[in-house]
Scaffold this motif. Structure first.
Motif, PDB file in Angstrom:
ATOM      1  N   HIS A 189      43.394  31.650  48.666  1.00 46.15           N
ATOM      2  CA  HIS A 189      43.929  31.537  47.303  1.00 46.15           C
ATOM      3  C   HIS A 189      42.797  31.274  46.316  1.00 46.15           C
ATOM      4  O   HIS A 189      42.773  31.837  45.213  1.00 46.15           O
ATOM      5  N   LEU A 190      41.859  30.413  46.705  1.00 48.32           N
ATOM      6  CA  LEU A 190      40.740  30.099  45.824  1.00 48.32           C
ATOM      7  C   LEU A 190      39.839  31.308  45.624  1.00 48.32           C
ATOM      8  O   LEU A 190      39.366  31.568  44.513  1.00 48.32           O
ATOM      9  N   VAL A 191      39.589  32.072  46.696  1.00 47.81           N
ATOM     10  CA  VAL A 191      38.800  33.299  46.577  1.00 47.81           C
ATOM     11  C   VAL A 191      39.438  34.243  45.568  1.00 47.81           C
ATOM     12  O   VAL A 191      38.758  34.811  44.707  1.00 47.81           O
ATOM     13  N   GLU A 192      40.740  34.416  45.659  1.00 46.43           N
ATOM     14  CA  GLU A 192      41.434  35.322  44.749  1.00 46.43           C
ATOM     15  C   GLU A 192      41.328  34.842  43.309  1.00 46.43           C
ATOM     16  O   GLU A 192      41.144  35.646  42.382  1.00 46.43           O
ATOM     17  N   ASP A 198      36.467  36.809  37.097  1.00 42.73           N
ATOM     18  CA  ASP A 198      35.291  37.574  36.670  1.00 42.73           C
ATOM     19  C   ASP A 198      35.176  38.823  37.538  1.00 42.73           C
ATOM     20  O   ASP A 198      35.069  38.731  38.762  1.00 42.73           O
ATOM     21  N   SER A 199      35.178  39.988  36.920  1.00 41.73           N
ATOM     22  CA  SER A 199      35.110  41.249  37.662  1.00 41.73           C
ATOM     23  C   SER A 199      33.794  41.409  38.419  1.00 41.73           C
ATOM     24  O   SER A 199      33.691  42.218  39.341  1.00 41.73           O
ATOM     25  N   VAL A 204      32.586  37.455  46.475  1.00 41.58           N
ATOM     26  CA  VAL A 204      32.602  36.056  46.905  1.00 41.58           C
ATOM     27  C   VAL A 204      33.279  35.958  48.259  1.00 41.58           C
ATOM     28  O   VAL A 204      34.098  36.810  48.635  1.00 41.58           O
ATOM     29  N   LEU A 205      32.943  34.926  49.022  1.00 35.55           N
ATOM     30  CA  LEU A 205      33.505  34.802  50.357  1.00 35.55           C
ATOM     31  C   LEU A 205      33.675  33.345  50.747  1.00 35.55           C
ATOM     32  O   LEU A 205      33.056  32.441  50.172  1.00 35.55           O
TER      33      LEU A 205
END
Length: 209
Positions: A189-192, A198-199, A204-205
């Motif tokens: 959820h945090l990754v999303e 920011d496009s 990010v992982l």
């Protein structure tokens, strides 16, 4: 009524603790209560909370009326199922219709800062008195930089959006890490959320600390 409420809290914490000691980590956390969550932010930074700790809005903490200080609680939004784990360090909220006040960092990760108040479920995970202890080594890495100034600029950008951001040196590189997560689902959820902010941050992982 207050006596039964305190007993329910103790039983919830005891059950979570015994499950951990008995190696039953896969059991669901104890459901404590449902209600409205709100948040408080940087205007309280530097003030002493009810537990004696100095409040820092960038930390994943919260205020609750009765849970013991140090209790770890998962706060789950009922409208989106996203969640965040916080540590109880303060007393509140002082509005009858609300059950928990989150720090700015926690509210930001939960998407609570704009609506201000959302309905949540609280799950007691255990009692961890003393300094903050991470329940899980999961965090979101938004970038690695050889140049420290570049890393600091990214850290500042992420702090403005998500609150809890750290820099960690790994050899010749500086890693910018956003937030923390108790489960893989929470980390996803945090990754999303980071990707949507920011496009340019689509790569990010999730990493382990």
């Amino acid at each position: 009524m207050a006596h039964f409420r305190r007993m329910a809290i103790r039983l919830a914490i005891l059950g979570a603790t015994l499950a951990s000691l008995g190696g039953a980590q896969d059991q669901p956390a104890a459901l404590f209560e449902e209600g409205m969550a709100s948040w408080y932010g940087s205007s309280f930074d530097g003030l002493r909370s009810a537990s004696g700790e100095i409040f820092d809005s960038a930390q994943l903490t919260a205020a609750h009326r009765t849970l013991p200080f140090g209790t770890m609680v998962r706060v789950r939004r009922l409208d989106s199922n996203s969640s965040i784990v916080v540590r109880i360090t303060d007393r509140g909220p002082f509005v009858d219709s609300r059950i928990i006040d989150l720090s700015y960092a926690a509210a930001r990760q939960l998407g609570l800062t704009d609506p201000g108040v959302v309905r949540v479920a609280l799950e007691v995970l255990g009692d961890l008195p003393g300094p903050p202890i991470s329940l899980s080594p999961l965090t979101v890495q938004v970038g690695t930089y050889r140049n420290l100034d570049n890393a600091r600029r990214m850290r500042d950008r992420m702090q403005a959006r998500f609150g809890a951001v750290t820099l960690r040196q790994n050899g010749e590189f500086w890693c910018v890490l956003v937030g923390s997560a108790a489960t893989q689902a929470d980390a996803d959820h945090l990754v999303e959320a980071v990707r949507q902010s920011d496009s340019a941050l689509q790569s990010v992982l999730v990493v382990k600390l």
